[in-house]
Design a protein around this motif. Structure first.
Motif, PDB file in Angstrom:
ATOM      1  N   UNK A  47       0.853  -1.187   0.000  1.00  0.00           N
ATOM      2  CA  UNK A  47       0.000   0.000   0.000  1.00  0.00           C
ATOM      3  C   UNK A  47       0.891   1.240   0.000  1.00  0.00           C
ATOM      4  N   UNK A  48       0.529   2.224  -0.824  1.00  0.00           N
ATOM      5  CA  UNK A  48       1.340   3.435  -0.961  1.00  0.00           C
ATOM      6  C   UNK A  48       1.566   4.126   0.376  1.00  0.00           C
ATOM      7  N   UNK A  49       0.549   4.257   1.188  1.00  0.00           N
ATOM      8  CA  UNK A  49       0.676   4.929   2.490  1.00  0.00           C
ATOM      9  C   UNK A  49       1.660   4.175   3.382  1.00  0.00           C
ATOM     10  N   UNK A  50       1.613   2.858   3.311  1.00  0.00           N
ATOM     11  CA  UNK A  50       2.533   2.040   4.119  1.00  0.00           C
ATOM     12  C   UNK A  50       3.972   2.194   3.612  1.00  0.00           C
ATOM     13  N   UNK A  51       4.145   2.281   2.299  1.00  0.00           N
ATOM     14  CA  UNK A  51       5.489   2.475   1.714  1.00  0.00           C
ATOM     15  C   UNK A  51       6.069   3.804   2.185  1.00  0.00           C
ATOM     16  N   UNK A  52       5.277   4.873   2.136  1.00  0.00           N
ATOM     17  CA  UNK A  52       5.754   6.191   2.575  1.00  0.00           C
ATOM     18  C   UNK A  52       6.087   6.192   4.065  1.00  0.00           C
ATOM     19  N   UNK A  53       5.199   5.592   4.861  1.00  0.00           N
ATOM     20  CA  UNK A  53       5.416   5.538   6.313  1.00  0.00           C
ATOM     21  C   UNK A  53       6.700   4.768   6.616  1.00  0.00           C
ATOM     22  N   UNK A  54       6.861   3.616   5.968  1.00  0.00           N
ATOM     23  CA  UNK A  54       8.051   2.773   6.193  1.00  0.00           C
ATOM     24  C   UNK A  54       9.323   3.489   5.729  1.00  0.00           C
ATOM     25  N   UNK A  55       9.251   4.182   4.606  1.00  0.00           N
ATOM     26  CA  UNK A  55      10.408   4.914   4.074  1.00  0.00           C
ATOM     27  C   UNK A  55      10.861   5.982   5.054  1.00  0.00           C
ATOM     28  N   UNK A  56       9.913   6.772   5.556  1.00  0.00           N
ATOM     29  CA  UNK A  56      10.239   7.835   6.502  1.00  0.00           C
ATOM     30  C   UNK A  56      10.867   7.249   7.767  1.00  0.00           C
ATOM     31  N   UNK A  57      10.280   6.183   8.297  1.00  0.00           N
ATOM     32  CA  UNK A  57      10.820   5.549   9.509  1.00  0.00           C
ATOM     33  C   UNK A  57      12.234   5.024   9.278  1.00  0.00           C
ATOM     34  N   UNK A  58      12.446   4.366   8.143  1.00  0.00           N
ATOM     35  CA  UNK A  58      13.767   3.783   7.850  1.00  0.00           C
ATOM     36  C   UNK A  58      14.826   4.861   7.623  1.00  0.00           C
ATOM     37  N   UNK A  59      14.441   5.961   6.998  1.00  0.00           N
ATOM     38  CA  UNK A  59      15.407   7.046   6.777  1.00  0.00           C
ATOM     39  C   UNK A  59      15.897   7.608   8.108  1.00  0.00           C
TER      40      UNK A  59
END
Length: 191
Positions: free
Chosen positions: A123-135
């Motif tokens: 899911x796009x929202x999950x990808x963005x959330x995960x990306x921000x957390x990982x960064x």
């Protein structure tokens, strides 16, 4: 009025024969002295230059430990000092470049890992959330924000943000016009 002197031939050869052994000894001694001086000077000049040439050859072959041990106060000493300085500067530059390559390699590995982990979601929202957390987690940023362009590409809209520093308000939904000053923000990172 002419004046002629006649000297018997035996008298002339007698004086030459007396001087010849002395001249030969003086000539031999002079040649020895000149030879010793030339040998000393050439040894004093050529040996350090050969040393420098050998150090330079080994350095160019990749032995970065080569240093000149010549400590003279003449032109050869100045040349040795210059060689030593050049080796130090090149060695430091090489070490600096190695560090930068290692840093970039680590960053590329982390970015690849972040991309892999982030895209494992569907899911796009999950990808963005995960990306921000990982960064924030992997790169050590204080916070991160992810923007997405609207359908027309005219605005970048804040979609996701990590936990913000204390005293910072969430700006989710923030719209930034894409134009001359803003080319297309995808991520905002707080270092």
């Amino acid at each position: 009025s002419e004046f002629i002197v006649e000297i018997p031939e035996a008298k002339v050869y007698q004086q030459i024969n007396l001087i010849t052994p002395l001249n030969a000894v003086l000539l031999a001694f002079s040649m020895l002295v000149v030879g010793a001086v030339v040998f000393t000077i050439s040894t004093r000049l050529v040996r350090p230059l050969n040393q420098l040439v050998n150090h330079a050859r080994r350095f160019t072959a990749g032995d970065w430990t080569q240093r000149s041990s010549i400590t003279r106060r003449d032109e050869i000493g100045l040349l040795a000092y210059s060689f030593h300085s050049m080796v130090e500067q090149l060695s430091e530059l090489y070490r600096s470049l190695e560090r930068k390559v290692e840093e970039r390699t680590a960053q590329i590995r982390l970015a690849s890992e972040v991309a892999q982990l982030a895209t494992s979601a569907t899911v796009r929202a999950e990808i963005l959330k995960r990306t921000v957390e990982l960064l924030v987690e992997r790169f050590g940023y204080l916070y991160a924000r992810a923007f997405a362009l609207d359908e027309a590409g005219a605005y970048a809209i804040l979609q996701e943000e990590s936990a913000l520093p204390e005293g910072t308000d969430s700006r989710k939904g923030l719209r930034l016009r894409v134009g001359d000053d803003l080319v297309g923000i995808l991520l905002e990172l707080g270092a």
